[in-house]
Design a protein around this motif. Structure first.
Motif, mmCIF file in Angstrom:
data_model
loop_
_atom_site.group_PDB
_atom_site.id
_atom_site.type_symbol
_atom_site.label_atom_id
_atom_site.label_comp_id
_atom_site.label_asym_id
_atom_site.label_seq_id
_atom_site.Cartn_x
_atom_site.Cartn_y
_atom_site.Cartn_z
ATOM 1 N N PHE A 131 53.378 45.578 21.718
ATOM 2 C CA PHE A 131 53.325 45.101 20.342
ATOM 3 C C PHE A 131 54.225 43.897 20.074
ATOM 4 O O PHE A 131 54.050 43.214 19.071
ATOM 5 N N LEU A 145 59.865 45.443 14.035
ATOM 6 C CA LEU A 145 58.482 45.532 13.565
ATOM 7 C C LEU A 145 58.295 46.606 12.504
ATOM 8 O O LEU A 145 57.307 46.590 11.770
ATOM 9 N N LEU A 336 50.854 50.777 13.205
ATOM 10 C CA LEU A 336 50.599 49.503 13.885
ATOM 11 C C LEU A 336 49.333 49.580 14.735
ATOM 12 O O LEU A 336 48.593 48.592 14.842
ATOM 13 N N GLN A 339 46.531 48.947 12.455
ATOM 14 C CA GLN A 339 46.412 47.522 12.136
ATOM 15 C C GLN A 339 45.705 46.773 13.268
ATOM 16 O O GLN A 339 44.798 45.967 13.036
ATOM 17 N N THR A 340 46.127 47.037 14.499
ATOM 18 C CA THR A 340 45.536 46.355 15.645
ATOM 19 C C THR A 340 44.054 46.704 15.789
ATOM 20 O O THR A 340 43.209 45.819 15.986
ATOM 21 N N GLY A 346 50.257 42.865 12.070
ATOM 22 C CA GLY A 346 51.256 43.927 12.075
ATOM 23 C C GLY A 346 52.669 43.427 11.900
ATOM 24 O O GLY A 346 53.583 44.232 11.708
ATOM 25 N N ASN A 347 52.860 42.111 11.993
ATOM 26 C CA ASN A 347 54.214 41.566 11.867
ATOM 27 C C ASN A 347 54.431 40.961 10.486
ATOM 28 O O ASN A 347 53.477 40.684 9.750
#
Length: 367
Positions: A131, A145, A336, A339-340, A346-347
């Motif tokens: 990540f 993160l 996360l 999100q991916t 995600g950041n």
């Protein structure tokens, strides 16, 4: 709402946490959690590697594989304990074990071990890892993160909130109403306290602050610790064992402890160092609520000192706001993964320093 699994093993190397959450990206509900300690030999190998010891390519590959298997095993344990079929889980988000984090210099990088191909193959579930490096490729620190997740689950209170995660390293997330989210590492969390306790008591950590509560803060030593130049650097910034390791502490201690300084005094001073590094940053903001998550929330001395150093703040754990302080980081990597998987960033560039928001992580299919 979809089911995702998050796996986290942090800088303290005290074990592996895994959680099952239901999320749509906005709401996140913890369904189940489990944990297991590292095997003693594996933990020692990882500590040695994170401390800068050289290893062969074969040893590196074997560690990566062994960790991947350990992560797969805890997923299978979580599925069994929760009665959840693997087919119902959309994806696994695995942070991996950081063995070196180097966000500065001409060739910044962050390395995490734990073969996600093995996780996917053993569990039959899509596994997402790596990540941090996309953010770093965009000029960011790749850390922290978790503030993006803190924003989702704790950022809508309408009041000034700062979340502090006290794992091996301590990092804060500033949730100020009407302002962009900020977050950065502030210094050691439990790492130095754990190391000192292990060296002198043979215990992996100071359970219930039994050692630290017996000691008195040594002001001269505390001043030397707080003089560390990294603490004065502006954000964005992140750190780890690469700086705050046992050698860093040893260099600031007398060659032989004088009779006036007991082992317990050093432990108390290290707790004060962690609390002071956090409080120095928190006090830069208007008073509000400080919510603690991570293992440090179980240290009564640390919690007492945070409350004393921040008298204008209401200090509590994230449990009081409905988010399990022990599950927080693993939940963040489940989020996360969501999100991916859905092609969402995600950041937070304001936190990491990256040039833009980005979809993070590498996707490993089980087939």
């Amino acid at each position: 709402m979809e089911l995702f699994i998050g796996i986290m093993s942090g800088t303290s190397l005290d074990g592996i946490d895994a959680v099952l959450v239901a999320t749509n990206g906005k709401q996140v509900e913890l369904k189940a959690s489990t944990s297991r300690p590292f095997a003693t030999r594996l933990r020692q190998q990882l500590l040695s590697l994170a401390g800068g010891s050289a290893i062969t390519a074969r040893q590196w590959g074997e560690l990566d594989t062994e960790l991947g298997q350990a992560y797969a095993d805890i997923v299978l344990q979580l599925l069994e304990e929760s009665g959840t079929p693997a087919a119902q889980v959309r994806a696994i988000g695995c942070h991996g074990q950081t063995v070196w984090h180097h966000p500065q210099g001409p060739l910044p990088f962050s390395l995490q071990l734990g073969d996600a191909n093995r996780i996917a193959a053993q569990t039959g579930i899509v596994a997402i890892n790596d990540f941090r490096r996309k953010d770093m490729a965009l000029g960011g620190q790749g850390a922290p993160l978790v503030p993006a997740f803190h924003q989702q689950v704790l950022g809508n209170s309408g009041q000034m909130r700062i979340v502090v995660n006290i794992g091996g390293i301590a990092n804060i997330t500033v949730l100020a109403p009407g302002q962009p989210v900020l977050g950065y590492d502030v210094g050691p969390g439990n790492m130095l306290m754990d190391s000192w306790c292990k060296r002198h008591c043979g215990q992996p950590y100071d359970k219930d602050a039994a050692l630290g509560l017996q000691g008195q803060v040594d002001t001269a030593l505390l001043a030397r610790l707080l003089a560390e130049p990294w603490l004065a650097l502006p954000a964005p910034k992140s750190t780890g064992r690469e700086l705050f390791d046992e050698a860093w502490l040893t260099a600031r201690l007398p060659a032989t402890l004088p009779a006036s300084i007991r082992v317990a005094d050093v432990q108390a001073t290290l707790a004060e160092f962690t609390a002071s590094a956090i409080a120095n940053e928190v006090n830069k903001w208007p008073a509000g609520e400080l919510l603690v998550c991570g293992g440090g929330g179980h240290n009564p001395l640390l919690m007492q000192r945070l409350a004393a150093l921040l008298p204008r703040w209401h200090v509590d754990t994230t449990n009081s706001a409905g988010v399990d302080m022990d599950a927080m980081e693993a939940m963040a990597f489940a989020w996360l993964a969501h999100q991916t998987w859905h092609g969402l960033p995600g950041n937070l560039p304001a936190v990491t320093g990256a040039s833009r928001p980005a979809i993070l992580g590498a996707i490993h299919l089980p087939g």
